[in-house]
Motif scaffolding. Structure first.
Motif, short mmCIF file in Angstrom:
data_model
loop_
_atom_site.label_atom_id
_atom_site.label_comp_id
_atom_site.label_asym_id
_atom_site.label_seq_id
_atom_site.Cartn_x
_atom_site.Cartn_y
_atom_site.Cartn_z
N TYR A 272 -1.94 6.31 -0.16
CA TYR A 272 -2.35 7.09 1.01
C TYR A 272 -2.37 6.19 2.24
N ALA A 273 -1.94 6.73 3.36
CA ALA A 273 -2.05 6.04 4.64
C ALA A 273 -2.23 7.12 5.71
N ILE B 299 -4.87 -2.30 0.89
CA ILE B 299 -5.26 -1.40 1.97
C ILE B 299 -4.03 -0.86 2.68
N PRO B 300 -4.11 0.40 3.12
CA PRO B 300 -3.01 0.94 3.92
C PRO B 300 -3.04 0.30 5.31
N MET B 301 -1.88 0.25 5.93
CA MET B 301 -1.77 -0.33 7.26
C MET B 301 -1.10 0.66 8.20
N ALA C 215 3.19 4.71 13.06
CA ALA C 215 3.70 4.60 11.70
C ALA C 215 2.60 4.08 10.78
N ALA C 216 2.76 4.32 9.49
CA ALA C 216 1.80 3.82 8.52
C ALA C 216 2.50 3.57 7.20
N ILE C 217 1.88 2.71 6.39
CA ILE C 217 2.46 2.36 5.10
C ILE C 217 1.33 2.23 4.09
N THR C 218 1.57 2.71 2.88
CA THR C 218 0.55 2.63 1.83
C THR C 218 0.41 1.20 1.32
N TRP C 219 -0.60 0.96 0.51
CA TRP C 219 -0.91 -0.39 0.08
C TRP C 219 0.24 -1.04 -0.66
N SER C 220 0.99 -0.24 -1.43
CA SER C 220 2.09 -0.80 -2.21
C SER C 220 3.39 -0.88 -1.42
N GLY C 221 3.41 -0.21 -0.27
CA GLY C 221 4.67 -0.11 0.46
C GLY C 221 5.55 1.01 -0.06
N GLY C 222 5.04 1.76 -1.04
CA GLY C 222 5.85 2.79 -1.65
C GLY C 222 6.06 4.02 -0.80
N THR D 259 1.41 -9.68 5.61
CA THR D 259 1.99 -9.31 6.89
C THR D 259 2.61 -7.92 6.81
N VAL D 260 2.42 -7.17 7.87
CA VAL D 260 3.08 -5.88 8.02
C VAL D 260 3.97 -5.96 9.27
#
Length: 127
Positions: A106-107, A31-33, A48-55, A77-78
């Motif tokens: 996507y995030a 899941i995106p965070m 800020a946001a980050i996609t599920w992979s962190g990519g 953890t994020v």
């Protein structure tokens, strides 16, 4: 997913803080965070946001270059590293978990795109 933020506190202008958000429950890894903040008398705003992979990561213009979002899926953890803090960054900071969209990178930036929210952690920046 249940979310618990930590790491907030009082810091002088120009200082740094690192927020953490620990997740439990449904699968965190896919899941995106997002991180949002809300100052007294103001609406909740995207940070800020980050996609599920962190990519991929995304930032509001006001924090770009000073804040860094990252995640450790092995630790569920994020993080939000905040540098060069300013008094106007004072707010309650919330982490939020988005929808599992399969493996789409996507995030979102809008609060409505997030299902789950932490209780928030206070960040106060003194001048």
């Amino acid at each position: 997913v249940q979310l618990v933020e930590s790491g907030g506190g009082l810091v002088q202008a120009g200082g740094s803080l690192r927020l953490s958000c620990a997740a439990s429950g449904r699968t965190f890894n896919y899941i995106p965070m997002g991180w949002f903040r809300q100052a007294p008398g103001k609406e909740r705003e995207f940070v800020a946001a980050i996609t599920w992979s962190g990519g991929s990561t995304y930032y509001s213009d006001s924090v770009k270059g000073r804040f860094t979002v990252s995640r450790d899926n092995a630790k569920n953890t994020v993080y939000l590293q905040m540098n060069s803090l300013k008094p106007k960054n004072t707010a309650v900071y919330y982490c939020a978990g988005g929808r599992d969209r399969g493996r789409i990178e996507y995030a979102g930036r809008a609060p409505v795109e997030y299902n789950d929210w932490g209780q928030g952690t206070q960040v106060t920046v003194s001048s």
